[in-house]
Motif scaffolding. Structure first.
Motif, PDB file in Angstrom:
ATOM      1  N   ASN A   1      46.223  83.159  51.224  1.00 58.78           N
ATOM      2  CA  ASN A   1      44.762  82.915  50.551  1.00 58.78           C
ATOM      3  C   ASN A   1      43.638  83.931  50.367  1.00 58.78           C
ATOM      4  OD1 ASN A   1      45.133  80.117  51.171  1.00 58.78           O
ATOM      5  ND2 ASN A   1      44.532  79.965  53.335  1.00 58.78           N
ATOM      6  N   GLY A   2      43.684  85.102  51.083  1.00 58.97           N
ATOM      7  CA  GLY A   2      43.000  86.083  50.632  1.00 58.97           C
ATOM      8  C   GLY A   2      43.333  86.664  49.295  1.00 58.97           C
ATOM      9  N   LEU A   3      44.679  86.595  48.927  1.00 58.25           N
ATOM     10  CA  LEU A   3      45.083  86.807  47.255  1.00 58.25           C
ATOM     11  C   LEU A   3      44.733  86.177  46.383  1.00 58.25           C
ATOM     12  CD1 LEU A   3      46.746  89.392  46.333  1.00 58.25           C
ATOM     13  CD2 LEU A   3      48.810  87.734  46.410  1.00 58.25           C
ATOM     14  N   SER A   4      44.840  84.631  46.705  1.00 60.70           N
ATOM     15  CA  SER A   4      44.550  83.802  45.454  1.00 60.70           C
ATOM     16  C   SER A   4      43.088  83.137  45.632  1.00 60.70           C
ATOM     17  CB  SER A   4      45.372  82.500  45.898  1.00 60.70           C
ATOM     18  OG  SER A   4      45.051  81.936  47.144  1.00 60.70           O
ATOM     19  N   GLY A   5      42.297  83.670  46.747  1.00 60.05           N
ATOM     20  CA  GLY A   5      41.010  83.190  46.619  1.00 60.05           C
ATOM     21  C   GLY A   5      40.725  81.667  47.015  1.00 60.05           C
ATOM     22  N   LYS A   6      41.827  81.149  47.370  1.00 64.11           N
ATOM     23  CA  LYS A   6      41.584  79.618  47.896  1.00 64.11           C
ATOM     24  C   LYS A   6      41.589  79.531  49.410  1.00 64.11           C
ATOM     25  CE  LYS A   6      43.915  77.688  43.920  1.00 64.11           C
ATOM     26  NZ  LYS A   6      42.654  76.667  43.494  1.00 64.11           N
ATOM     27  N   GLN A   7      41.264  78.289  50.007  1.00 61.30           N
ATOM     28  CA  GLN A   7      41.608  77.941  51.337  1.00 61.30           C
ATOM     29  C   GLN A   7      42.508  76.930  51.712  1.00 61.30           C
ATOM     30  OE1 GLN A   7      40.046  79.711  53.799  1.00 61.30           O
ATOM     31  NE2 GLN A   7      38.919  80.841  52.307  1.00 61.30           N
ATOM     32  N   LEU A   8      43.699  77.357  51.219  1.00 59.93           N
ATOM     33  CA  LEU A   8      45.011  76.292  51.420  1.00 59.93           C
ATOM     34  C   LEU A   8      45.392  76.167  53.037  1.00 59.93           C
ATOM     35  CD1 LEU A   8      47.290  77.628  48.593  1.00 59.93           C
ATOM     36  CD2 LEU A   8      45.377  75.916  48.157  1.00 59.93           C
TER      37      LEU A   8
ATOM     38  N   GLN B   1      47.479  94.691  30.422  1.00 59.60           N
ATOM     39  CA  GLN B   1      46.096  93.904  29.715  1.00 59.60           C
ATOM     40  C   GLN B   1      44.958  93.920  30.724  1.00 59.60           C
ATOM     41  OE1 GLN B   1      45.854  92.629  26.914  1.00 59.60           O
ATOM     42  NE2 GLN B   1      44.209  91.410  27.266  1.00 59.60           N
ATOM     43  N   LEU B   2      45.208  93.786  31.914  1.00 60.99           N
ATOM     44  CA  LEU B   2      43.790  94.089  32.741  1.00 60.99           C
ATOM     45  C   LEU B   2      43.379  95.507  32.635  1.00 60.99           C
ATOM     46  CD1 LEU B   2      44.967  92.298  35.939  1.00 60.99           C
ATOM     47  CD2 LEU B   2      43.186  91.456  34.346  1.00 60.99           C
ATOM     48  N   ASN B   3      44.140  96.749  32.592  1.00 63.49           N
ATOM     49  CA  ASN B   3      43.586  97.973  32.351  1.00 63.49           C
ATOM     50  C   ASN B   3      42.914  97.830  30.865  1.00 63.49           C
ATOM     51  OD1 ASN B   3      43.704 100.779  33.135  1.00 63.49           O
ATOM     52  ND2 ASN B   3      44.705 101.032  31.344  1.00 63.49           N
TER      53      ASN B   3
ATOM     54  N   LYS C   1      28.739  96.085  35.943  1.00 60.42           N
ATOM     55  CA  LYS C   1      30.277  96.294  35.776  1.00 60.42           C
ATOM     56  C   LYS C   1      30.761  95.473  36.929  1.00 60.42           C
ATOM     57  CE  LYS C   1      33.053 100.540  35.791  1.00 60.42           C
ATOM     58  NZ  LYS C   1      34.339  99.829  36.498  1.00 60.42           N
ATOM     59  N   ASP C   2      30.268  95.395  38.054  1.00 63.68           N
ATOM     60  CA  ASP C   2      30.818  94.515  38.816  1.00 63.68           C
ATOM     61  C   ASP C   2      31.136  93.112  38.309  1.00 63.68           C
ATOM     62  OD1 ASP C   2      31.376  96.485  40.719  1.00 63.68           O
ATOM     63  OD2 ASP C   2      29.570  95.794  42.149  1.00 63.68           O
TER      64      ASP C   2
ATOM     65  N   ILE D   1      38.570  87.886  36.807  1.00 61.02           N
ATOM     66  CA  ILE D   1      39.105  87.843  38.263  1.00 61.02           C
ATOM     67  C   ILE D   1      40.122  86.729  38.323  1.00 61.02           C
ATOM     68  CG2 ILE D   1      37.673  85.578  38.946  1.00 61.02           C
ATOM     69  CD1 ILE D   1      37.271  87.214  41.867  1.00 61.02           C
ATOM     70  N   GLU D   2      40.382  85.920  37.390  1.00 61.39           N
ATOM     71  CA  GLU D   2      41.241  84.934  37.744  1.00 61.39           C
ATOM     72  C   GLU D   2      42.836  85.598  36.961  1.00 61.39           C
ATOM     73  OE1 GLU D   2      42.777  81.213  38.626  1.00 61.39           O
ATOM     74  OE2 GLU D   2      40.716  81.791  38.716  1.00 61.39           O
ATOM     75  N   GLU D   3      42.379  86.366  35.999  1.00 58.89           N
ATOM     76  CA  GLU D   3      43.830  87.001  35.291  1.00 58.89           C
ATOM     77  C   GLU D   3      44.446  88.225  36.692  1.00 58.89           C
ATOM     78  OE1 GLU D   3      41.737  85.326  31.975  1.00 58.89           O
ATOM     79  OE2 GLU D   3      41.158  86.392  33.713  1.00 58.89           O
ATOM     80  N   ARG D   4      43.337  88.858  37.373  1.00 59.75           N
ATOM     81  CA  ARG D   4      43.607  89.917  38.266  1.00 59.75           C
ATOM     82  C   ARG D   4      44.454  89.227  39.351  1.00 59.75           C
ATOM     83  NH1 ARG D   4      38.925  91.579  38.915  1.00 59.75           N
ATOM     84  NH2 ARG D   4      39.083  93.336  37.261  1.00 59.75           N
TER      85      ARG D   4
END
Length: 784
Positions: free
Chosen positions: A356-363, A442-444, A645-646, A653-656
């Protein structure tokens, strides 16, 4: 008979605990990983599907430039459209619209920024709004009524009954009266609200009264049995046919498709959409992990077939048919997978918080759902049959006499099939690794690409007042007194999320029907200096030129569309107001790199958003000084300061998240593959013990023996990368096409993935091979 099969299965597990442990652990990790990923996929897929009439609810999409080279799709349309459609077509049983507004609510001496929605009664019924307190039919009866969620009720009123309580607004003299409390809206909806107020309240705030000039999010609900696509074609030219001076066309988007099929597609869209591409990626990764785990099972089971050959021979000699033997081995396979599934659910519960912490969800796992157990049973049976199908078919095909003698004529074919499985398994791991590396690349690239302006040491604050409030001018002057601040500018749109557009610009030489959406925002005279924008022609706004209030600055892309040889000094007109171009700034990226740079028009004006450029090396002390100045102007609320910058990093954030998830599960895929290779290499080395002894007696050195035992796996890995490379290259090129600016798929990525898979494979099999090559040949020749 079933009891007998169960007893034999347990005996085989006890007889070979090492291989059984590898089988169960590999399958459990694969099942747990796939389960977590499918939970993520299901959560994304479930958006807006819980509404009772979701299949009949449609959002109205407006195409501003249907005949142009590039259509301009808007997620909004005229506010008056919903009522007109409801009156004109009997197929429309409900029609509603909503529009968001950010306001400041006063709570004691504190001012809290909140987002409210202007809605009507049809909105409440169309979207199944469930009231806890209040009446759905009267809750929006007065323009100053407000409906709040349970979360907001607790935030503002604690345990008190909120109905009848007042919520004063900070900027106006209006006070909202709470007339209803509704359940918190489900998280899996693209519509999220905390405050609902009648649409008539916007008129009290000075909003437009001509409903055809206001753009809102419009929805209609059709009668059961109405074909949405056909009805969309029916209303395509509704605006033009009803006397509106526009060529814009309408279309419909079903409610269930909004979340996953809208990303980067519509202008003025709500934020927070998912992406069907990422849902497919996560689903494919989950299937890859299941396949890798099943391949492990097949490899280890078929490799150990000789150990059970005599058992098969005895069963056949005693009259057992092939069907019974197949059923026995499939039953054993399903039993092992069932055991792995139980362990997998324990792993899921242990690692779900981290996921959940990695995906940003509350599953969470809904253990009360019958569907969950039906799916789990289905997966166990499917994986059991898939993993045990070939071993069962192979073992049941053995002839009784050969099996009793220990002569397996199908061993060569069996060995070839195992090699194919190893190649396929390694190819799946290679694909995941290559994709993970390209996503990271790509993120870099996104984080380091020159955006055409300088965002370092720039932050912003949003002052709780109207943009025209004179106190903002004083606040800017006070901030500039600090020696650690270089520039301060007032400009609309935080994080450069430009959402203001106009297609009504006219200019000399414009061709008929050449409607172009120009991005627009307001800024003061210090904007270019604060962001260090480069001017291609002319100048930026200046306080020394009062006439700049009717001037605009455009970017190079806009200048190219206007077609002026010398744009400075030329005029453009919008809504009857003529503006003079005084400067052209070099193109800079004011949106994410998913989009090409679009035409931009900057007009002169103020804002309640202040951007501050701080001197390098003085950021911490300057931040404290900004907080002190802000507190002297607005002591009632704490400073909320954001670094630009943040915010830009958060645009991706979705790609990350997808990159991090893919990286973690790529590691798990390699781990599962290694478990299978470890068991397979251990067994195959054991099978060749006598051969190794004979070779050593005849003078073979340990290095030669090690090379012999590992070369086969090395060749299989090389073959797997020839399979993985084109598949990964095609998939990643399709993904990169979603970015207007993207990195290239360098050869080193494929070489690095091949090297990683090779090294991991060799390390996995090296220990067994090295130990076998160092064994005393006398012990080897005794071995049977």
């Amino acid at each position: 008979m079933l009891k007998n099969y169960f007893t034999i299965a347990l005996r085989n597990i006890r007889r070979h605990p090492g291989y059984s442990l590898l089988n169960v652990s590999g399958m459990a990790i694969g099942l747990a990983s796939a389960f977590l990923l499918f939970m993520w996929v299901y959560d994304e897929w479930s958006y807006d599907r819980h509404f009772s009439n979701a299949g009949n609810i449609y959002r109205i999409i407006q195409n501003e430039n249907p005949r142009g080279a590039k259509s301009s799709l808007l997620a909004v349309s005229p506010d008056g459209l919903t009522r007109a459609l409801k009156e004109s077509y009997p197929e429309v049983i409900r029609a509603t619209s909503f529009s968001p507004l950010f306001i400041m609510i006063r709570k004691g001496d504190e001012f809290i920024g909140e987002g409210i929605f202007f809605v009507d009664r049809d909105f409440l019924k169309m979207f199944d709004i469930e009231f806890v307190k209040g009446d759905i039919n009267t809750a929006l009866g007065d323009p100053t009524n407000v409906i709040i969620t349970e979360k907001i009720a607790k935030k503002y009123f604690g345990g008190e009954d909120p109905v009848g309580k007042k919520l004063p607004l900070s900027v106006t003299n209006y006070v909202l009266t709470v007339t209803g409390v509704v359940k918190n809206f489900p998280h899996n909806s693209h519509i999220q609200f905390d405050f609902l107020v009648p649409r008539e309240f916007s008129g009290l705030l000075g909003g437009h009264f001509n409903e055809w000039d206001v753009l809102d999010y419009n929805y209609i609900e059709l009668k059961d049995g109405t074909n949405g696509r056909a009805f969309g074609l029916k209303i395509a030219d509704f605006l033009k046919k009803h006397g509106k001076s526009t060529d814009a066309q309408l279309s419909l988007q079903n409610l269930k498709k909004i979340h996953l099929y809208s990303a980067r597609k519509y202008t003025y869209d709500v934020i927070g959409h998912g992406d069907i591409i990422y849902v497919r990626i996560m689903g494919i990764i989950a299937l890859f992990l299941l396949l890798i785990a099943c391949i492990n099972f097949m490899n280890l089971t078929t490799a150990q077939s000789a150990r059970r050959a005599r058992e098969i021979g005895l069963r056949k000699a005693a009259g057992a048919g092939r069907r019974k033997i197949v059923f026995q081995f499939l039953g054993e396979s399903v039993m092992i997978v069932f055991t792995a599934q139980i362990i997998a659910m324990i792993i899921v519960e242990l690692f779900l918080p981290a996921f959940n912490g990695l995906s940003g969800k509350q599953l969470h796992v809904e253990y009360r759902s019958a569907g969950l157990y039906a799916c789990m049973i289905g997966v166990v049976v499917l994986c059991g049959v898939l993993a045990g199908g070939y071993p069962a078919w192979y073992l049941s095909s053995l002839r009784p006499l050969d099996a009793l003698k220990g002569t397996l004529t199908g061993n060569y074919r069996n060995s070839g099939f195992r090699r194919i499985l190893v190649v396929f398994q390694s190819a799946l791991s290679g694909i995941l690794i290559i994709c993970t590396l390209i996503v990271a690349k790509q993120l870099n690239y996104l984080q380091n690409k020159d955006l055409g302006f300088n965002r370092e040491n720039v932050g912003y604050i949003q002052y709780p007042s109207a943009p025209w409030d004179p106190v903002l001018i004083t606040l800017k002057k006070e901030l500039l007194k600090n020696p650690g601040i270089e520039y301060v500018t007032r400009a609309f749109r935080t994080s450069f999320r430009i959402e203001d557009y106009s297609h009504d610009f006219t200019w000399e030489g414009k061709k008929a029907g050449e409607d172009v959406l120009f991005n627009m925002f307001q800024a003061d005279e210090d904007f270019a200096a604060t962001f260090k924008l480069d001017l291609a022609e002319g100048r930026f706004f200046s306080a020394d030129h009062p006439a700049d209030s009717k001037a605009v600055v455009i970017n190079e892309t806009a200048a190219g569309i206007l077609g002026f040889r010398e744009p400075v000094g030329r005029n453009i007109t919008s809504h009857g107001t003529e503006s003079t171009i005084i400067g052209v700034v070099r193109d800079f990226h004011f949106k994410t790199l998913h989009y090409k740079i679009e035409p931009l028009v900057i007009s002169f004006g103020g804002s309640n958003i202040l951007y501050v450029r701080m001197k390098p090396g003085q950021v911490p002390q300057t931040m404290r000084a900004i907080s002190d100045v802000y507190g002297s102007f607005h002591p009632a609320s704490p400073l909320s300061f954001h670094f630009l910058k943040d915010d830009f990093d958060n645009l991706y954030i979705e790609e990350r998240k997808i990159g991090e998830i893919a990286g973690c599960f790529s590691f798990l895929a390699i781990m599962i593959s290694c478990l299978g290779l470890l068991g397979l290499s251990s067994y195959m080395t054991e099978r060749r013990t006598k051969e190794i002894g004979i070779r050593k007696v005849n003078g073979a050195r340990p290095a030669e023996m090690f090379s012999m035992l590992t070369n086969e796996y090395l060749l299989l890995v090389i073959a797997s990368m020839f399979v993985a490379t084109p598949v990964a290259w095609y998939a990643m090129n399709k993904w990169l096409q979603t970015f207007a600016y993207r990195t290239n798929t360098s050869l080193w990525v494929f070489a690095a993935a091949a090297a990683l898979v090779t090294v991991v494979t060799l390390l996995t099999v090296a220990f067994q091979s090295f130990r076998a090559s160092r064994r005393n040949p006398v012990e080897a020749l005794r071995y049977e």
